[in-house]
Design a protein around this motif. Structure first.
Motif, PDB file in Angstrom:
ATOM      1  N   ARG A 160      -1.802  -6.800   0.190  1.00 54.41           N
ATOM      2  CA  ARG A 160      -0.553  -6.463  -0.498  1.00 54.41           C
ATOM      3  C   ARG A 160      -0.835  -5.990  -1.914  1.00 54.41           C
ATOM      4  N   ARG A 161      -1.722  -6.690  -2.611  1.00 54.12           N
ATOM      5  CA  ARG A 161      -2.041  -6.320  -3.986  1.00 54.12           C
ATOM      6  C   ARG A 161      -2.722  -4.951  -4.035  1.00 54.12           C
ATOM      7  N   ALA A 162      -3.591  -4.670  -3.056  1.00 59.85           N
ATOM      8  CA  ALA A 162      -4.240  -3.360  -2.996  1.00 59.85           C
ATOM      9  C   ALA A 162      -3.199  -2.252  -2.900  1.00 59.85           C
ATOM     10  N   ALA A 163      -2.208  -2.448  -2.036  1.00 65.51           N
ATOM     11  CA  ALA A 163      -1.171  -1.436  -1.859  1.00 65.51           C
ATOM     12  C   ALA A 163      -0.269  -1.343  -3.086  1.00 65.51           C
ATOM     13  N   GLU A 164       0.027  -2.472  -3.715  1.00 70.89           N
ATOM     14  CA  GLU A 164       0.883  -2.455  -4.902  1.00 70.89           C
ATOM     15  C   GLU A 164       0.244  -1.651  -6.029  1.00 70.89           C
ATOM     16  N   ILE A 165      -1.058  -1.797  -6.213  1.00 69.65           N
ATOM     17  CA  ILE A 165      -1.747  -1.060  -7.281  1.00 69.65           C
ATOM     18  C   ILE A 165      -1.689   0.435  -7.006  1.00 69.65           C
ATOM     19  N   ALA A 166      -2.013   0.824  -5.773  1.00 64.53           N
ATOM     20  CA  ALA A 166      -1.967   2.244  -5.424  1.00 64.53           C
ATOM     21  C   ALA A 166      -0.548   2.790  -5.502  1.00 64.53           C
ATOM     22  N   ARG A 167       0.418   1.996  -5.062  1.00 62.94           N
ATOM     23  CA  ARG A 167       1.813   2.414  -5.080  1.00 62.94           C
ATOM     24  C   ARG A 167       2.282   2.695  -6.512  1.00 62.94           C
ATOM     25  N   ALA A 168       1.879   1.850  -7.440  1.00 61.60           N
ATOM     26  CA  ALA A 168       2.288   2.036  -8.830  1.00 61.60           C
ATOM     27  C   ALA A 168       1.723   3.339  -9.392  1.00 61.60           C
ATOM     28  N   VAL A 169       0.481   3.646  -9.063  1.00 60.46           N
ATOM     29  CA  VAL A 169      -0.125   4.903  -9.523  1.00 60.46           C
ATOM     30  C   VAL A 169       0.591   6.094  -8.895  1.00 60.46           C
ATOM     31  N   ALA A 170       0.833   6.030  -7.598  1.00 63.99           N
ATOM     32  CA  ALA A 170       1.507   7.139  -6.913  1.00 63.99           C
ATOM     33  C   ALA A 170       2.911   7.361  -7.462  1.00 63.99           C
ATOM     34  N   ASP A 171       3.621   6.284  -7.707  1.00 60.76           N
ATOM     35  CA  ASP A 171       4.995   6.399  -8.189  1.00 60.76           C
ATOM     36  C   ASP A 171       5.073   6.947  -9.607  1.00 60.76           C
ATOM     37  N   SER A 172       3.984   6.798 -10.373  1.00 58.73           N
ATOM     38  CA  SER A 172       3.983   7.309 -11.749  1.00 58.73           C
ATOM     39  C   SER A 172       3.504   8.755 -11.827  1.00 58.73           C
ATOM     40  N   ALA A 173       3.049   9.310 -10.713  1.00 60.83           N
ATOM     41  CA  ALA A 173       2.579  10.696 -10.701  1.00 60.83           C
ATOM     42  C   ALA A 173       3.762  11.657 -10.805  1.00 60.83           C
ATOM     43  N   GLU A 174       3.500  12.857 -11.285  1.00 62.43           N
ATOM     44  CA  GLU A 174       4.552  13.853 -11.463  1.00 62.43           C
ATOM     45  C   GLU A 174       4.820  14.639 -10.189  1.00 62.43           C
ATOM     46  N   ARG A 175       4.088  14.331  -9.132  1.00 62.80           N
ATOM     47  CA  ARG A 175       4.288  15.013  -7.849  1.00 62.80           C
ATOM     48  C   ARG A 175       4.220  13.959  -6.756  1.00 62.80           C
ATOM     49  N   ARG A 176       4.504  14.350  -5.540  1.00 55.58           N
ATOM     50  CA  ARG A 176       4.466  13.447  -4.395  1.00 55.58           C
ATOM     51  C   ARG A 176       3.015  13.099  -4.062  1.00 55.58           C
ATOM     52  N   VAL A 177       2.713  11.820  -4.045  1.00 55.72           N
ATOM     53  CA  VAL A 177       1.402  11.313  -3.642  1.00 55.72           C
ATOM     54  C   VAL A 177       1.626  10.228  -2.592  1.00 55.72           C
ATOM     55  N   ILE A 178       0.963  10.366  -1.466  1.00 52.68           N
ATOM     56  CA  ILE A 178       1.099   9.424  -0.358  1.00 52.68           C
ATOM     57  C   ILE A 178       0.114   8.280  -0.529  1.00 52.68           C
ATOM     58  N   VAL A 179       0.576   7.053  -0.293  1.00 55.42           N
ATOM     59  CA  VAL A 179      -0.292   5.870  -0.329  1.00 55.42           C
ATOM     60  C   VAL A 179      -0.653   5.481   1.099  1.00 55.42           C
ATOM     61  N   ALA A 180      -1.949   5.535   1.404  1.00 52.55           N
ATOM     62  CA  ALA A 180      -2.449   5.196   2.730  1.00 52.55           C
ATOM     63  C   ALA A 180      -3.243   3.899   2.648  1.00 52.55           C
ATOM     64  N   GLY A 181      -2.929   2.967   3.538  1.00 53.23           N
ATOM     65  CA  GLY A 181      -3.593   1.666   3.539  1.00 53.23           C
ATOM     66  C   GLY A 181      -4.896   1.721   4.307  1.00 53.23           C
ATOM     67  N   SER A 182      -6.016   1.635   3.595  1.00 53.27           N
ATOM     68  CA  SER A 182      -7.336   1.733   4.221  1.00 53.27           C
ATOM     69  C   SER A 182      -7.612   0.526   5.106  1.00 53.27           C
ATOM     70  N   VAL A 183      -7.973   0.804   6.365  1.00 48.97           N
ATOM     71  CA  VAL A 183      -8.291  -0.231   7.354  1.00 48.97           C
ATOM     72  C   VAL A 183      -9.641   0.108   7.958  1.00 48.97           C
ATOM     73  N   GLY A 184     -10.666  -0.654   7.603  1.00 54.40           N
ATOM     74  CA  GLY A 184     -11.998  -0.422   8.141  1.00 54.40           C
ATOM     75  C   GLY A 184     -12.306  -1.341   9.309  1.00 54.40           C
ATOM     76  N   PRO A 185     -13.462  -1.172   9.934  1.00 55.67           N
ATOM     77  CA  PRO A 185     -13.834  -2.016  11.068  1.00 55.67           C
ATOM     78  C   PRO A 185     -14.008  -3.475  10.662  1.00 55.67           C
ATOM     79  N   THR A 186     -13.852  -4.356  11.634  1.00 57.01           N
ATOM     80  CA  THR A 186     -13.980  -5.793  11.362  1.00 57.01           C
ATOM     81  C   THR A 186     -15.419  -6.224  11.145  1.00 57.01           C
ATOM     82  N   GLY A 187     -16.362  -5.434  11.629  1.00 59.58           N
ATOM     83  CA  GLY A 187     -17.754  -5.851  11.608  1.00 59.58           C
ATOM     84  C   GLY A 187     -18.158  -6.687  12.800  1.00 59.58           C
ATOM     85  N   GLU A 188     -17.192  -6.945  13.692  1.00 61.72           N
ATOM     86  CA  GLU A 188     -17.451  -7.720  14.909  1.00 61.72           C
ATOM     87  C   GLU A 188     -17.490  -6.786  16.117  1.00 61.72           C
TER      88      GLU A 188
END
Length: 339
Positions: free
Chosen positions: A88-116
Motif C-alpha cells: 500500500r505504501r509503495a502505491a501511495e508514494i507512486a500515486r502522489a508523484v503521478a497526481d502531482s505531474a502536469e500530465r496523465r501518468v499511470i501508476v502500475a503495481g509491480s508484481v514479481g515472482p514469488t521465488g518459489e
C-alpha cells in the motif's frame, strides 16, 4: 474492469514506461541483500525521487517499488507479516508523484515472482500462489495502483496465478516474461506462446510482453515473435540497458542513451505499444528514449539482422534456435491461417 491504458494509447499511440528500480536504488545507497520494499517506509523520499525522476524524464507509466512484495520474498527480511502495508505504501508514494505531474501518468503495481516453484516442481500449490499474489495486490490497489503489472516471470502457471489474483482483487492486469534462456523463459515458455497464458480467465490482460532478460537486442527478437503471433495485441517491451558487466565488485550496464534511443525506434517499428527500460536504465537513458519516441515516425518492421547491426549482437539463441519445435509449428499454422 477499467482499462487505464486504452485512453492514453488512443491519445499518444505508443507509451513510455519507466526504467530500472533496483539499479537506481543501489545508486541511491541501497545495499546488496537489502529489500527495496522496506525503503517505502524507511526512505520514502528516495522512492519519491525515483518516481519523480522518471516522470520528469518523460514516463507515461511508473511502476511501484513492490517487485518483491509477496510474503515469500518478504519473509527473507522478516517482513512477511507486513505485505499489505508495504505494498500500500509503495502505491501511495507512486500515486502522489503521478497526481502531482502536469500530465496523465499511470501508476502500475509491480508484481514479481514469488521465488518459489509451483507443484510438481516445488512445494507451492497453485491456490497458495493465487493467495500470495492477492494479498500483495490488495495492498497495491488500496494505495492507488491502477494496474497489477506482473513482470519478470518464468512460469506460465505463476503468471496465471498472479493474473487470477488480480481478477479476484478487482484490478486490471498486464504481464511480461523474461526470455533469458535460449530465447525462452527458464520454464520453457516461448515468446509467441505468451498470448495464451491467461486464456479462459474471466478478464483478459491489458497487455503482454517481455522484460529484463539478456540485453536490448535479445529482447527485440522476443518482441518480433510476440507481435507476429498476434499483431493486434497491446505488446509491452522493457529491455535491459545493454549487457551487465562487472567492474570490480559493481555491475555496470553497457547501454548508452543513444543505444536505448535506437532500441525505442526499433521497438516501435517492431510493433510494441508500451516501451520502457529494465535493469541499468537511468533517468538519462529514459530521457533519450522519450526524445526518440516523440521524434520517430513508425517505419518498416526491422529484421533481427538489422537489430544486430544497429544495437549489437544477440547474446543468446532465439526461441526458434533452441531445439523446441512445437511453438515454431504453431507460428507456421498461424501464418497459414492468416493467408
Amino acid at each position: 474492469m477499467l482499462n487505464p491504458i486504452e485512453a492514453l494509447l488512443a491519445e499518444k499511440g505508443v507509451l513510455l514506461a519507466d526504467g530500472a528500480t533496483g539499479t537506481n536504488l543501489f545508486a541511491m545507497g541501497l545495499l546488496s541483500g537489502e529489500a527495496p520494499e522496506l525503503w517505502n517506509e524507511t526512505e520514502p523520499d528516495k522512492i519519491t525521487a525515483l518516481h519523480r525522476g522518471f516522470v520528469e524524464a518523460g514516463s507515461d507509466i511508473i511502476l511501484t517499488n513492490s517487485f518483491g512484495g509477496t510474503r515469500h520474498r518478504l519473509k527473507l527480511h522478516q517482513a512477511e507479516d507486513r505485505v499489505f502495508e508495504l505494498n500500500r505504501r509503495a502505491a501511495e508514494i507512486a500515486r502522489a508523484v503521478a497526481d502531482s505531474a502536469e500530465r496523465r501518468v499511470i501508476v502500475a503495481g509491480s508484481v514479481g515472482p514469488t521465488g518459489e516453484l509451483l507443484q510438481p516442481l516445488g512445494a507451492m500449490t497453485y491456490e497458495e500462489a493465487v493467495e500470495a499474489f492477492a494479498e500483495q495486490i490488495e495492498g497495491l490497489k488500496a494505495g492507488g495502483a491502477e494496474i497489477a503489472w506482473i513482470e519478470t516471470m518464468s512460469s506460465p502457471d505463476e503468471i496465471r496465478a498472479a493474473a487470477e489474483a488480480a481478477i479476484r482483487v478487482g484490478l486490471p492486469y498486464s504481464f511480461t516474461a523474461s526470455f533469458d534462456t535460449a530465447g525462452r523463459t527458464m520454464m520453457g515458455l516461448a515468446p509467441c506462446d505468451i498470448h495464451g497464458v491467461a486464456s479462459g480467465l474471466a478478464e483478459a490482460p491489458l497487455g503482454v510482453g517481455a522484460n529484463c532478460g539478456v540485453g536490448a537486442s535479445d529482447i527485440m527478437a522476443s518482441l518480433f515473435d510476440i507481435t507476429e503471433a498476434d499483431p493486434a495485441a497491446t505488446v509491452i517491451v522493457k529491455g535491459n540497458c545493454g549487457i551487465p558487466e562487472f567492474r570490480g565488485s559493481e555491475i555496470h550496464y553497457s547501454g548508452t542513451p543513444e543505444l536505448m534511443a535506437d532500441y525505442v525506434r526499433l521497438a516501435v517499428d517492431g510493433g510494441a505499444k508500451i516501451i520502457g527500460g529494465c535493469c541499468g536504465t537511468s533517468f538519462e537513458h529514459l530521457a533519450a528514449m522519450r526524445r526518440a519516441l516523440d521524434a520517430h515516425q513508425r517505419a518498416e518492421r526491422p529484421s533481427v539482422d538489422e537489430v544486430v547491426a544497429r544495437i549489437g549482437p544477440l547474446r543468446n539463441k532465439t526461441a526458434d534456435q533452441s531445439g523446441q519445435a512445437g511453438s515454431t509449428e504453431g507460428r507456421r499454422e498461424r501464418r497459414r491461417a492468416r493467408g
